[in-house]
Design a protein around this motif. Structure first.
Motif, PDB file in Angstrom:
ATOM      1  N   GLU A 134      31.044  44.318  51.219  1.00 16.51           N
ATOM      2  CA  GLU A 134      32.468  43.952  51.269  1.00 16.51           C
ATOM      3  C   GLU A 134      32.688  42.789  52.227  1.00 16.51           C
ATOM      4  N   TYR A 135      31.978  42.822  53.377  1.00 10.15           N
ATOM      5  CA  TYR A 135      32.110  41.730  54.347  1.00 10.15           C
ATOM      6  C   TYR A 135      31.595  40.418  53.750  1.00 10.15           C
ATOM      7  N   GLU A 136      30.389  40.513  53.097  1.00 12.40           N
ATOM      8  CA  GLU A 136      29.846  39.307  52.470  1.00 12.40           C
ATOM      9  C   GLU A 136      30.762  38.795  51.371  1.00 12.40           C
TER      10      GLU A 136
ATOM     11  N   ALA B 107      34.546  35.013  49.590  1.00  5.02           N
ATOM     12  CA  ALA B 107      35.885  34.699  49.098  1.00  5.02           C
ATOM     13  C   ALA B 107      36.577  33.688  50.008  1.00  5.02           C
ATOM     14  N   LYS B 108      36.388  33.894  51.335  1.00  2.00           N
ATOM     15  CA  LYS B 108      36.972  32.938  52.275  1.00  2.00           C
ATOM     16  C   LYS B 108      36.357  31.559  52.098  1.00  2.00           C
TER      17      LYS B 108
ATOM     18  N   ALA C  37      38.193  28.360  51.005  1.00  2.00           N
ATOM     19  CA  ALA C  37      38.176  27.130  51.809  1.00  2.00           C
ATOM     20  C   ALA C  37      37.662  25.952  50.992  1.00  2.00           C
ATOM     21  N   ARG C  38      36.613  26.211  50.158  1.00  2.00           N
ATOM     22  CA  ARG C  38      36.072  25.135  49.325  1.00  2.00           C
ATOM     23  C   ARG C  38      37.103  24.666  48.309  1.00  2.00           C
ATOM     24  N   VAL C  39      37.794  25.642  47.696  1.00  2.22           N
ATOM     25  CA  VAL C  39      38.845  25.278  46.728  1.00  2.22           C
ATOM     26  C   VAL C  39      39.961  24.509  47.420  1.00  2.22           C
ATOM     27  N   ALA C  40      40.334  24.992  48.635  1.00  4.84           N
ATOM     28  CA  ALA C  40      41.373  24.288  49.392  1.00  4.84           C
ATOM     29  C   ALA C  40      40.928  22.880  49.749  1.00  4.84           C
ATOM     30  N   ASP C  41      39.624  22.754  50.146  1.00 11.22           N
ATOM     31  CA  ASP C  41      39.099  21.421  50.467  1.00 11.22           C
ATOM     32  C   ASP C  41      39.073  20.528  49.236  1.00 11.22           C
TER      33      ASP C  41
END
Length: 276
Positions: free
Chosen positions: A115-117, A122-123, A127-131
């Motif tokens: 779940e953490y991974e 997902a983060k 972040a990549r999508v946001a970038d």
């Protein structure tokens, strides 16, 4: 009350107790008198010590009680084996619980790690999508700025071209007006010159020992030239600056000098002509 020792742990136990209070082992009892505690045999009907008769209760004699207690002791002899099996089963159950708990713990840890991974992925993806979105927005903004700059540059060039065309038009108009003004000045000068050169002019010069006379008659735009009484030229003429030009042909022409200040024609720079 008499005391006896437990056969299992050696603890002193009351002869009236049915089990050892220390280890729980049943107490094997012999046939004893209820009054004085003297040991009896199965054949005794009365106590040989106190004479107390051996009573039967509920149809069961004390001897029978001895038999029952002996059976109970025999049954206890099988209890260690059953007790060991229970211990083994308990250990197995405990091990199963421990291993099950450990498995559940590891499974929970693995789920937590996954779940953490997944959350980190997902983060990272977010972040990549946001970038990517930010870069796309920056590229689009740069494209829009480039288009706007190109439009502004095209507009500026168009304005410069329009300004240059307007300047050229004004220059051409000024040139045309200047040419017209010069032409008008020229025409005015020609009219003025023609107003006083009309008439008959002559010039006499010595040429190889003889006198040669040149006569010129001017009327309007027409001129007649006579040399020593012979016809030399008749036709139109033009005023070009300080010269009266005639007989233009094959790239050559004859001319007379116009003295604007003294209002006279001159055959050359040193010989003026006379009216007649």
């Amino acid at each position: 009350m008499a005391l006896t020792k437990c056969k299992e742990c050696g603890h002193e136990v009351s002869d009236k107790a049915s089990t050892c209070p220390n280890c729980g082992c049943p107490i094997e009892k012999g046939l004893v008198c209820n009054e004085c505690g003297t040991s009896l045999s199965c054949e005794d009907k009365i106590c040989p010590n106190c004479g107390n008769p051996i009573k039967e209760e509920n149809g069961i004699s004390d001897a029978t009680n001895l038999t029952i207690e002996s059976v109970a002791l025999k049954e206890y002899s099988s209890m260690p084996q059953r007790h060991t099996w229970k211990v083994v089963c308990g250990i197995i159950a405990l091990a199963a619980i421990v291993f099950g708990g450990f498995y559940l713990y590891k499974d929970s840890q693995e789920k937590t790690r996954l779940e953490y991974e997944a959350m980190q992925k997902a983060k990272a993806d977010s972040a990549r999508v946001a970038d990517m979105d930010e870069r796309a927005a920056a590229a689009e903004q740069a494209r829009q700025d480039s288009i706007k700059a190109a439009e502004q540059e095209a507009k500026r060039i168009e304005e410069l071209q329009r300004f240059e065309e307007e300047r050229q038009r004004r220059l051409e108009e000024e040139k045309r007006l200047e040419e017209e003004r010069q032409a008008e000045v020229q025409r005015q000068q020609e009219r003025e010159i023609k107003s006083w050169i009309e008439g008959n002019w002559r010039y006499r010069a010595e040429f190889y020992g003889s006198i040669m006379e040149t006569r010129v008659g001017i009327s309007g735009d027409y001129i007649v030239v006579m040399m020593d009484g012979q016809h030399y030229y008749s036709g139109t003429y033009s005023i070009e600056g300080d010269h009266l030009v005639y007989n233009r042909k094959n790239g050559t022409a004859d001319y007379l000098i116009i003295d604007k200040y003294n209002h006279r024609l001159m055959a050359d720079k040193t010989h003026p002509m006379q009216r007649f």
